[in-house]
Design an enzyme around this catalytic site. Sequence first.
Site, PDB file in Angstrom:
ATOM      1  CG  HIS A  71     -10.817 -14.386 -11.938  1.00 46.74           C
ATOM      2  ND1 HIS A  71     -11.109 -14.595 -10.845  1.00 46.74           N
ATOM      3  CD2 HIS A  71     -10.414 -15.624 -12.479  1.00 46.74           C
ATOM      4  CE1 HIS A  71     -10.947 -16.238 -10.703  1.00 46.74           C
ATOM      5  NE2 HIS A  71     -10.745 -16.680 -11.583  1.00 46.74           N
ATOM      6  CB  ILE A 126      -0.786  -0.017   1.286  1.00 49.07           C
ATOM      7  CG1 ILE A 126      -2.030  -1.190   1.080  1.00 49.07           C
ATOM      8  CG2 ILE A 126      -1.796   1.316   1.360  1.00 49.07           C
ATOM      9  CD1 ILE A 126      -2.889  -1.190   0.087  1.00 49.07           C
ATOM     10  CB  CYS A 151     -13.795 -18.151 -12.128  1.00 49.88           C
ATOM     11  SG  CYS A 151     -12.519 -19.434 -12.711  1.00 49.88           S
ATOM     12  CG  ASP A 153      12.771 -12.278   6.936  1.00 53.81           C
ATOM     13  OD1 ASP A 153      12.703 -12.203   8.079  1.00 53.81           O
ATOM     14  OD2 ASP A 153      11.801 -11.985   6.382  1.00 53.81           O
ATOM     15  CE  LYS A 198      15.261   7.778  21.771  1.00 54.40           C
ATOM     16  NZ  LYS A 198      14.437   7.133  22.956  1.00 54.40           N
ATOM     17  CD  GLU A 225     -11.949 -11.460  -9.100  1.00 50.69           C
ATOM     18  OE1 GLU A 225     -11.637 -12.518  -8.895  1.00 50.69           O
ATOM     19  OE2 GLU A 225     -12.878 -11.370 -10.253  1.00 50.69           O
ATOM     20  CE  LYS A 274       9.180   2.294  25.713  1.00 53.87           C
ATOM     21  NZ  LYS A 274      10.049   3.135  26.627  1.00 53.87           N
ATOM     22  CB  VAL A 330      -6.575   6.187   7.217  1.00 53.44           C
ATOM     23  CG1 VAL A 330      -5.203   7.326   7.486  1.00 53.44           C
ATOM     24  CG2 VAL A 330      -5.772   5.314   6.172  1.00 53.44           C
TER      25      VAL A 330
END
Length: 543
Positions: free
Chosen positions: A515, A19, A380, A146, A222, A517, A186, A240
Site C-alpha cells: 500500500h 486535522i 494490493c 458520550d 461572549k 498510499e 450561535k 478552507v
Amino acid sequence: MTRYVFITGGVVSSLGKGIASASLGALLQARGYSVRLRKLDPYLNVDPGTMSPYQHGEVFVTDDGAETDLDLGHYERFTGVHATKSDNATTGRIYSEVIARERRGDYLGATVQVIPHITDAIKQAILRETAGLDFVLVEIGGTVGDIESLPFLEAIRQLGNELGPHDAMFVHLTLVPYIPSAGELKTKPTQHSVKELLNVGIQPHMLICRCDRPIPEGERRKIALFCNVRPEAVVPALDVGTIYEVPISYHEAGLDREVLRHFGLPHDAEPDLGRWRRIVETVRNPEGEVTIAVVGKYTNLLDSYKSLGEALTHGGIANRVRVRLDWVDSEIFEQPGAVARLDGVHGILVPGGFGERGTGGKIEAVRFARERHVPFLGICFGMQMAVIEAARNLAGLPGASSTEFGPCEVPVVGLLTEWARGNEIERRAAEGDLGGTMRLGAYAATLVEGSLVRAVYGDAATIEERHRHRYEVNIHYRERLESAGLRFSGLSPDGLLPEIVEYPDHPWFIGVQYHPELKSKPFDPHPLFAGFIEAAVKQMRLV
C-alpha cells in the site's frame, strides 16, 4: 521536558479533530519543536482491523504492523513522523491489557475497577515512549457527553492535575453554527459542550470553533466569557478549500501562538510555513487536470480510501495538476459493455479490498487499461486482479483465480502463513489476535534492474513498503505469466513472494502487493503516485 496537549471534541462528531491535531503538530514543527501525535478511540474493538470500512473507514497500517485509526494517516501526512502501535489505543485494547494483568495476579487480589485500574492503563498508554519529545498531542475520539469517552476523559483529567498547567493543556474543538433564519452565529452549543467538559472536571484552556464564516469580535468575547477562557484562546476554524490550507489558517487565527503562550514559551517569531504555502499555491492554481477512475468496492464511503485519495492529490501536486477522481463501484462493470464508461479517463486505479464481490468488474477494468494502453496502478488486491486477468486472457489459464474465493483450478493467488522478515521466519495463525493470517507492516522488496518500477523509484535496488493482506501471488506461475508478457519486477528479498508486476510494452502499467498510499505526503509525494499522475498527464495530451 515533554508537554502534553489534549484535544477533545464536542457538539457533533466529524468536526475534524484529526486535522486540527495534525495541523497543530505541523505548526509546532515549523517552529522547531519535536512532536508526536496519539489517538485514543473509545470503542470496544481491540483495533479497527476487523471493522467494516463502511463503519470505520480506512484502516491505517504503521511500519510496525499496527492496524490503526485513519487519523494517524493525517498525523503522518502533516508531520512526516511515522506512527507506531503505541500511538493508537482503544477501549478494547486497554480493557484487554487490564484483564490480562488481573489474570496474572498483577493486582495482588485487589478489586479491579475503572478507577484507578482502567484510567491508570490509559495514562500509561499516553506517557509511553515520550522521552525527549517537546510535545505530545493526544486526540480523544468521540464526542464529549458520550458514555464511552468517560474513562478517557477521567484519565486525562487526572493526568492534567499530575502534570500541572505548565506541562498540560486542554484544547476543545466545537461547532459554532450559522442559523439562516436568525441571520447569526450561535454560541450556545459551544457553551453547553464546555459545560459537559466541566462536569467531568476539565476546564479547557483553548477553544477551536468550527464555523463557515468569521466570528464577530463580540461573539468571540461572549464565548470567552461564558466558557472561562481568554478571548485570544477562542480560535475560529474557518472552512478552507483544501485540508493543506488548515495549518496556515490556524496560524493566522493564532492557534500556535496561544499554545506556546500557555506553556510560557517564546511565541513572537514567525514559523516557517513556506512548504505549506507552496502546496496550497499548487492546489489552487494547477496547470491542468487529469481524471483518474478509481474502480473499487467501498466507493459509497470515501473515507474507506482516505489515504489513497490524498496520495493521488499528492501526485497531482508533484505534477502541478488537479486530479479529478471518478469513484466507480466495480460491480457495474460486470454488466456487458459497461466498461465503456472508462473511455476518456487518463488513468485507472484498482485499490485494495477483500472478498469476491465486484472482482469481475475489477478484472474488466484491468483488461480495459491493458488493451487500451491507459496508465494503470493496481494496489494490493488490485495487483492480484491484474495477475488473474493476465493468467486468464494472455497465459491460456481460463480457470485462474484466487483461493480467497474458494477452491479453484489454477490458484495464481493463494494463502501463505509464513514468510521471511529480516533474518527470521514469521508465522501467523488464523486464531491469532494481531490480524490473524494477515501480513502487516513494513517489508523489503528488491527491484529488477531495467524495470519501469525501478526507474520510478529513482533506480533504487531495494525499497520498503507497508503491507496489509492475507493472500499472495503464487510464485510457481511466474514463468508462465512472464512468457505471456507480465513481468515480475519486484520480489521479496528471498525471491519467493512477487511484490510488483508490470507490462514492459505498456506506457505505464504497474501492480504492487503493498500500500504505497500509506507513505505519501503532500511535501513528499510517493514516487508511484507521482509517476502514475505523470503518465496520466501524458495520456491527457494524447486524447
